[in-house]
Design a protein around this motif. Structure first.
Motif, short mmCIF file in Angstrom:
data_model
loop_
_atom_site.label_atom_id
_atom_site.label_comp_id
_atom_site.label_asym_id
_atom_site.label_seq_id
_atom_site.Cartn_x
_atom_site.Cartn_y
_atom_site.Cartn_z
N GLU A 73 30.16 47.36 -27.15
CA GLU A 73 29.02 47.76 -28.30
C GLU A 73 28.83 49.15 -28.06
N PRO A 74 28.91 50.31 -28.90
CA PRO A 74 28.71 51.49 -28.75
C PRO A 74 27.04 51.93 -28.53
N THR A 75 26.33 51.07 -28.99
CA THR A 75 24.90 51.01 -28.81
C THR A 75 24.33 50.77 -27.60
N LEU A 76 25.02 50.08 -26.65
CA LEU A 76 24.48 49.68 -25.28
C LEU A 76 24.56 50.93 -24.52
N LYS A 77 23.53 50.75 -23.88
CA LYS A 77 23.11 51.84 -22.70
C LYS A 77 23.80 51.66 -21.43
N HIS A 160 20.39 40.17 -28.66
CA HIS A 160 21.23 41.60 -29.47
C HIS A 160 21.24 41.17 -30.88
N ARG A 164 17.90 43.18 -31.86
CA ARG A 164 18.39 44.63 -31.93
C ARG A 164 19.15 44.58 -33.23
N ASP A 166 22.41 44.38 -33.56
CA ASP A 166 23.82 45.17 -33.26
C ASP A 166 25.05 43.91 -33.22
#
Length: 180
Positions: A73-77, A160, A164, A166
């Protein structure tokens, strides 16, 4: 949202999840009820489900290596990606090792490991009940570790999804491409 998992990957995931959510509480229960037919049936079913988990997880891992997984997932740090991969691969390893340790324990105890009455894996080592007790002690702790990893995995997925908002959970839900 990152690409979702394939139908086959979802099948392996949810089949394993259902089996694990059945076998872990069963493992906790079966040692705490009186000896007798109910306990015997729970042990039989626990052994059979453990063998099925070993089979499903073996196929799942082969499939994962052959087909890969969608990009994270692109939003993950970065630390979240590392944590997710660590939990996933540790869970995979435990879901292979835990039934193998049980199989070894049954062999050392001198008992066959049944698979739903279809076939049995007979003892393959010398009988040593004292060693078997130690092996099953380790197996029990492995079950607790699987349970803890499962709680982390489910907790993260729910976090998530609900906190969040996402796409982490939606990627693995059946029919998720139709969900908002």
């Amino acid at each position: 949202m990152a690409a979702e998992y394939s139908t086959t990957a979802k099948f392996f995931h949810w089949t394993a999840a259902l089996l694990i959510l059945t076998i872990v509480p069963m493992g906790l229960l079966m040692g705490r009820i009186p000896e007798g037919p109910v306990q015997d049936n729970l042990f039989f079913l626990h052994k059979s489900l453990g063998a099925l988990i070993l089979f499903v997880m073996t196929l799942r891992i082969i499939y994962r290596f052959a087909h890969g997984a969608p990009a994270p997932e692109p939003t993950l740090k970065p630390w979240e990606r590392i944590a997710a991969e660590t939990v996933h691969w540790t869970l995979y390893a435990m879901l292979l090792a835990t039934p193998l340790v049980a199989l070894w324990g049954y062999s050392v105890y001198g008992q066959p490991a049944p698979f739903f009455g279809v076939f049995e894996i007979g003892p393959f080592t010398a009988k040593d009940e004292h060693l078997a007790e130690k092996i099953f002690y380790v197996h029990g702790w492995m079950g607790w570790i699987v349970g803890a990893l499962l709680v982390m995995h489910i907790g993260a997925a729910l976090n998530h999804h609900f906190m969040r908002g996402d796409g982490v959970l939606r990627r693995m839900l059946p029919g998720s491409s139709q969900l908002p």
